[in-house]
Design an enzyme around this catalytic site. Structure first.
Site, PDB file in Angstrom:
ATOM      1  N   VAL A 128      -3.462   5.207  -4.537  1.00 12.06           N
ATOM      2  CA  VAL A 128      -2.645   5.044  -3.321  1.00 12.06           C
ATOM      3  C   VAL A 128      -1.157   5.253  -3.579  1.00 12.06           C
ATOM      4  CG1 VAL A 128      -4.315   3.569  -2.119  1.00 12.06           C
ATOM      5  CG2 VAL A 128      -2.503   2.510  -3.511  1.00 12.06           C
ATOM      6  N   TYR A 167       6.285  -9.201  -7.796  1.00 12.91           N
ATOM      7  CA  TYR A 167       5.204  -9.524  -6.860  1.00 12.91           C
ATOM      8  C   TYR A 167       5.738 -10.289  -5.646  1.00 12.91           C
ATOM      9  CZ  TYR A 167       0.469 -11.065  -5.556  1.00 12.91           C
ATOM     10  OH  TYR A 167      -0.714 -11.300  -4.908  1.00 12.91           O
TER      11      TYR A 167
HETATM   12  P1  NAD Z   1      -8.396  -7.005  -8.349  1.00  7.44           P
HETATM   13  O1  NAD Z   1      -7.672  -6.619  -9.582  1.00  7.44           O
HETATM   14  O2  NAD Z   1      -9.728  -7.667  -8.471  1.00  7.44           O
HETATM   15  O3  NAD Z   1      -8.574  -5.725  -7.407  1.00  7.44           O
HETATM   16  C1  NAD Z   1      -7.548  -4.827  -7.170  1.00  7.44           C
HETATM   17  C2  NAD Z   1      -8.159  -3.457  -6.911  1.00  7.44           C
HETATM   18  O4  NAD Z   1      -7.082  -2.539  -6.634  1.00  7.44           O
HETATM   19  C3  NAD Z   1      -8.912  -2.900  -8.136  1.00  7.44           C
HETATM   20  O5  NAD Z   1     -10.193  -2.433  -7.753  1.00  7.44           O
HETATM   21  C4  NAD Z   1      -8.012  -1.770  -8.618  1.00  7.44           C
HETATM   22  O6  NAD Z   1      -8.721  -0.714  -9.254  1.00  7.44           O
HETATM   23  C5  NAD Z   1      -7.378  -1.322  -7.305  1.00  7.44           C
HETATM   24  N1  NAD Z   1      -6.160  -0.549  -7.546  1.00  7.44           N
HETATM   25  C6  NAD Z   1      -5.154  -0.826  -8.419  1.00  7.44           C
HETATM   26  N2  NAD Z   1      -4.241   0.152  -8.414  1.00  7.44           N
HETATM   27  C7  NAD Z   1      -4.665   1.075  -7.508  1.00  7.44           C
HETATM   28  C8  NAD Z   1      -4.151   2.315  -7.054  1.00  7.44           C
HETATM   29  N3  NAD Z   1      -3.010   2.818  -7.556  1.00  7.44           N
HETATM   30  N4  NAD Z   1      -4.822   2.996  -6.102  1.00  7.44           N
HETATM   31  C9  NAD Z   1      -5.999   2.513  -5.606  1.00  7.44           C
HETATM   32  N5  NAD Z   1      -6.537   1.335  -6.012  1.00  7.44           N
HETATM   33  C10 NAD Z   1      -5.884   0.636  -6.950  1.00  7.44           C
HETATM   34  O7  NAD Z   1      -7.353  -7.920  -7.542  1.00  7.44           O
HETATM   35  P2  NAD Z   1      -7.559  -8.836  -6.250  1.00  7.44           P
HETATM   36  O8  NAD Z   1      -7.278 -10.223  -6.675  1.00  7.44           O
HETATM   37  O9  NAD Z   1      -8.805  -8.521  -5.544  1.00  7.44           O
HETATM   38  O10 NAD Z   1      -6.299  -8.342  -5.403  1.00  7.44           O
HETATM   39  C11 NAD Z   1      -6.423  -7.609  -4.202  1.00  7.44           C
HETATM   40  C12 NAD Z   1      -5.154  -7.791  -3.385  1.00  7.44           C
HETATM   41  O11 NAD Z   1      -5.004  -9.178  -3.079  1.00  7.44           O
HETATM   42  C13 NAD Z   1      -3.876  -7.376  -4.112  1.00  7.44           C
HETATM   43  O12 NAD Z   1      -2.998  -6.764  -3.194  1.00  7.44           O
HETATM   44  C14 NAD Z   1      -3.308  -8.698  -4.569  1.00  7.44           C
HETATM   45  O13 NAD Z   1      -1.923  -8.656  -4.717  1.00  7.44           O
HETATM   46  C15 NAD Z   1      -3.704  -9.599  -3.411  1.00  7.44           C
HETATM   47  N6  NAD Z   1      -3.727 -11.024  -3.715  1.00  7.44           N
HETATM   48  C16 NAD Z   1      -4.503 -11.510  -4.724  1.00  7.44           C
HETATM   49  C17 NAD Z   1      -4.480 -12.874  -4.995  1.00  7.44           C
HETATM   50  C18 NAD Z   1      -5.305 -13.476  -6.121  1.00  7.44           C
HETATM   51  O14 NAD Z   1      -5.033 -14.613  -6.504  1.00  7.44           O
HETATM   52  N7  NAD Z   1      -6.301 -12.796  -6.638  1.00  7.44           N
HETATM   53  C19 NAD Z   1      -3.682 -13.731  -4.237  1.00  7.44           C
HETATM   54  C20 NAD Z   1      -2.899 -13.191  -3.203  1.00  7.44           C
HETATM   55  C21 NAD Z   1      -2.944 -11.844  -2.951  1.00  7.44           C
END
Ligand code: NAD
Length: 262
Positions: free
Chosen positions: A62, A152
């Protein structure tokens, strides 16, 4: 409640893992047709196999404008329309404020700030054509209160403002734009090697799972991290027909962790 999502074409980025995977699964259960994007094609294909028909997957970085343009074009061509966009791909990194690498900050901005803007702009013409659309951005409670992760926190705060700005811009086309703000969620972002759990362990001198549990008990009133499906449920609701009048909202899903009334 009928969520009105049957046959809606739903794009989810970062769908191969964690929260994105559960968002995709939750939409699929509602009868939606999925277009899933991730850099992890093997993960996408595995999910596609688990879910069944009604799933298109494409390897998409992305942060690449060309990849995004090609993906959105392909989705519209193959699936005929685009109704919902979930900007979810992301990552996080702890680091010392004074030495946090500028290139990492920029890379995080590409991934979690410019990419949602780019994809929203690419989808708007299709929403206009439908006379309906919905965007949900995965922000974070650390966009509302500092989590000590400089890139972040900053970028997730920007995501909330992006959500608010686009909600006003898109309302005349019958498109709602919202964000979910998860607190800590049990995903590979915390539990995988080298990720936040290990970074927290290094900072506290605890073992990974012990550090995660300590963080939950000391910071989250409900005493635990969210399950990814608890975030997915909120995303699906915000993109649903019954929620369509809700726009410009950044909804906390955090077990009570945010202390302010916003
Ligand atoms: P995760 O690492 O399990 O999943 C993230 C996914 O994004 C992965 O499948 C990865 O391959 C994909 N990704 C990374 N870079 C990419 C790119 N350049 N193009 C396309 N895909 C890409 O993480 P998660 O915890 O599921 O996080 C998902 C979202 O939720 C993120 O935006 C994160 O900031 C947000 N978030 C997570 C938490 C938490 O505690 N886990 C809390 C608040 C917000």
């Amino acid at each position: 409640m009928n969520l009105g999502l049957k046959n809606r074409v739903v794009i989810v980025t970062g769908a191969a893992s964690g929260i994105g995977k559960e968002i995709a699964t939750a939409f699929y259960k509602e009868g939606a047709v999925l277009a899933l994007a991730d850099i992890n094609l093997a993960g996408l294909k595995k999910l596609q196999k688990e879910l069944g028909e009604r799933v298109y997957v494409e390897k998409v970085d992305v942060t690449s404008p060309e990849n995004c343009q090609k993906f959105v074009k392909n989705v519209a061509k193959k699936l005929g329309r685009i109704d919902v966009l979930v900007n979810n791909a992301g990552t996080a990194k702890m680091g010392d404020m004074e030495t946090f690498p500028e290139e990492t900050f920029r890379a995080h901005a590409e991934l979690m700030m410019y990419a949602p803007v780019r994809l929203t702009n690419l989808c708007i013409p299709y929403f206009k054509k439908n006379g309906w659309g919905s965007v949900v951005n995965t922000a974070s409670i650390f966009g509302k209160q500092p989590g000590g992760l400089i890139s972040y926190d900053t970028i997730k705060a920007a995501d909330i403002m992006i959500t608010k700005d686009y909600s006003a811009y898109c309302a005349p086309f019958n498109v709602n734009v919202n964000a979910v703000c998860p607190g800590p969620v049990d995903t590979p972002l915390w539990h995988a090697d080298g990720q936040l759990g290990d970074q927290l362990a290094a900072a506290t001198g605890m073992k990974r799972e012990e550090a995660i549990d300590w963080f939950a008990k000391t910071n989250i009133p409900m005493g635990r991290y969210a399950k990814p499906e608890e975030i997915a449920n909120a995303v699906v609701f915000l993109a649903s027909e019954p929620a369509h009048y809700i726009t410009g909202v950044a909804l906390n899903v955090d077990g009570g962790m945010v202390k302010s009334t916003f």
